[in-house]
Design a protein around this motif. Sequence first.
Motif, PDB file in Angstrom:
ATOM      1  N   GLU A  51       0.852  -1.176   0.000  1.00  0.00           N
ATOM      2  CA  GLU A  51       0.000   0.000   0.000  1.00  0.00           C
ATOM      3  C   GLU A  51       0.894   1.234   0.000  1.00  0.00           C
ATOM      4  OE1 GLU A  51      -2.640  -0.273   3.261  1.00  0.00           O
ATOM      5  OE2 GLU A  51      -3.372  -2.226   2.683  1.00  0.00           O
TER       6      GLU A  51
ATOM      7  N   ARG B 104      -3.229   3.000  -2.645  1.00  0.00           N
ATOM      8  CA  ARG B 104      -2.947   2.231  -3.857  1.00  0.00           C
ATOM      9  C   ARG B 104      -2.452   0.870  -3.429  1.00  0.00           C
ATOM     10  NH1 ARG B 104      -1.348   5.443  -8.922  1.00  0.00           N
ATOM     11  NH2 ARG B 104      -1.589   3.317  -9.558  1.00  0.00           N
ATOM     12  N   VAL B 105      -3.043  -0.177  -3.983  1.00  0.00           N
ATOM     13  CA  VAL B 105      -2.662  -1.544  -3.673  1.00  0.00           C
ATOM     14  C   VAL B 105      -2.217  -2.193  -4.970  1.00  0.00           C
ATOM     15  CG1 VAL B 105      -3.455  -3.746  -2.741  1.00  0.00           C
ATOM     16  CG2 VAL B 105      -4.353  -1.622  -1.816  1.00  0.00           C
TER      17      VAL B 105
ATOM     18  N   CYS C 222      -0.863  -5.703  -7.188  1.00  0.00           N
ATOM     19  CA  CYS C 222      -1.026  -7.149  -7.279  1.00  0.00           C
ATOM     20  C   CYS C 222       0.240  -7.835  -6.771  1.00  0.00           C
ATOM     21  CB  CYS C 222      -1.317  -7.557  -8.720  1.00  0.00           C
ATOM     22  SG  CYS C 222      -1.506  -9.347  -8.944  1.00  0.00           S
TER      23      CYS C 222
ATOM     24  N   LEU D 294      -4.284  -2.434  -8.305  1.00  0.00           N
ATOM     25  CA  LEU D 294      -5.593  -3.068  -8.176  1.00  0.00           C
ATOM     26  C   LEU D 294      -6.652  -2.001  -7.943  1.00  0.00           C
ATOM     27  CD1 LEU D 294      -4.581  -6.022  -5.867  1.00  0.00           C
ATOM     28  CD2 LEU D 294      -4.888  -6.054  -8.348  1.00  0.00           C
ATOM     29  N   THR D 295      -7.806  -2.147  -8.609  1.00  0.00           N
ATOM     30  CA  THR D 295      -8.860  -1.158  -8.482  1.00  0.00           C
ATOM     31  C   THR D 295     -10.129  -1.722  -7.867  1.00  0.00           C
ATOM     32  OG1 THR D 295      -9.562  -1.617 -10.740  1.00  0.00           O
ATOM     33  CG2 THR D 295      -8.016   0.208 -10.413  1.00  0.00           C
TER      34      THR D 295
ATOM     35  N   ASP E 138     -12.731  -3.778  -5.400  1.00  0.00           N
ATOM     36  CA  ASP E 138     -12.753  -4.026  -3.959  1.00  0.00           C
ATOM     37  C   ASP E 138     -12.289  -5.439  -3.620  1.00  0.00           C
ATOM     38  OD1 ASP E 138     -13.641  -1.483  -3.418  1.00  0.00           O
ATOM     39  OD2 ASP E 138     -15.755  -2.062  -3.411  1.00  0.00           O
TER      40      ASP E 138
ATOM     41  N   SER F 143     -10.441  -7.473  -5.438  1.00  0.00           N
ATOM     42  CA  SER F 143      -9.029  -7.607  -5.777  1.00  0.00           C
ATOM     43  C   SER F 143      -8.152  -6.946  -4.723  1.00  0.00           C
ATOM     44  CB  SER F 143      -8.743  -6.974  -7.143  1.00  0.00           C
ATOM     45  OG  SER F 143      -9.453  -7.636  -8.153  1.00  0.00           O
ATOM     46  N   ARG F 144      -8.580  -5.796  -4.244  1.00  0.00           N
ATOM     47  CA  ARG F 144      -7.792  -5.082  -3.223  1.00  0.00           C
ATOM     48  C   ARG F 144      -7.747  -5.864  -1.919  1.00  0.00           C
ATOM     49  NH1 ARG F 144      -7.395   0.752  -4.091  1.00  0.00           N
ATOM     50  NH2 ARG F 144      -7.533   0.963  -1.853  1.00  0.00           N
ATOM     51  N   ARG F 145      -8.861  -6.552  -1.578  1.00  0.00           N
ATOM     52  CA  ARG F 145      -8.882  -7.348  -0.340  1.00  0.00           C
ATOM     53  C   ARG F 145      -7.973  -8.568  -0.452  1.00  0.00           C
ATOM     54  NH1 ARG F 145     -14.435  -6.191  -0.313  1.00  0.00           N
ATOM     55  NH2 ARG F 145     -14.869  -8.151  -1.325  1.00  0.00           N
TER      56      ARG F 145
END
Length: 71
Positions: free
Chosen positions: A9, A21-22, A24, A31-32, A34, A36-38
């Motif tokens: 992050e 910003r997260v 992969c 990743l955009t 929700d 995918s971010r989790r």
Amino acid sequence: MGDEPLAIEIDSAPDDEAARRVWCRLCGRPLTGDRSRRTGLGPACDAKLHPPGPDIRTRRHEVEQDTLPGV
């Protein structure tokens, strides 16, 4: 743990979830979504690591058998 990189992050503001910003863990793309971010994986990379199970219909096959007597 192994050498697997973690989701990174950057620019994290504690009060603004959208500003973080997260990336992969597998390919490094941002990743955009929700989900995918989790999980820390994009949809394409997640599909590579977790392929769908085999379709049961592909395991069926035709069996040769004699005709029933009297038919």
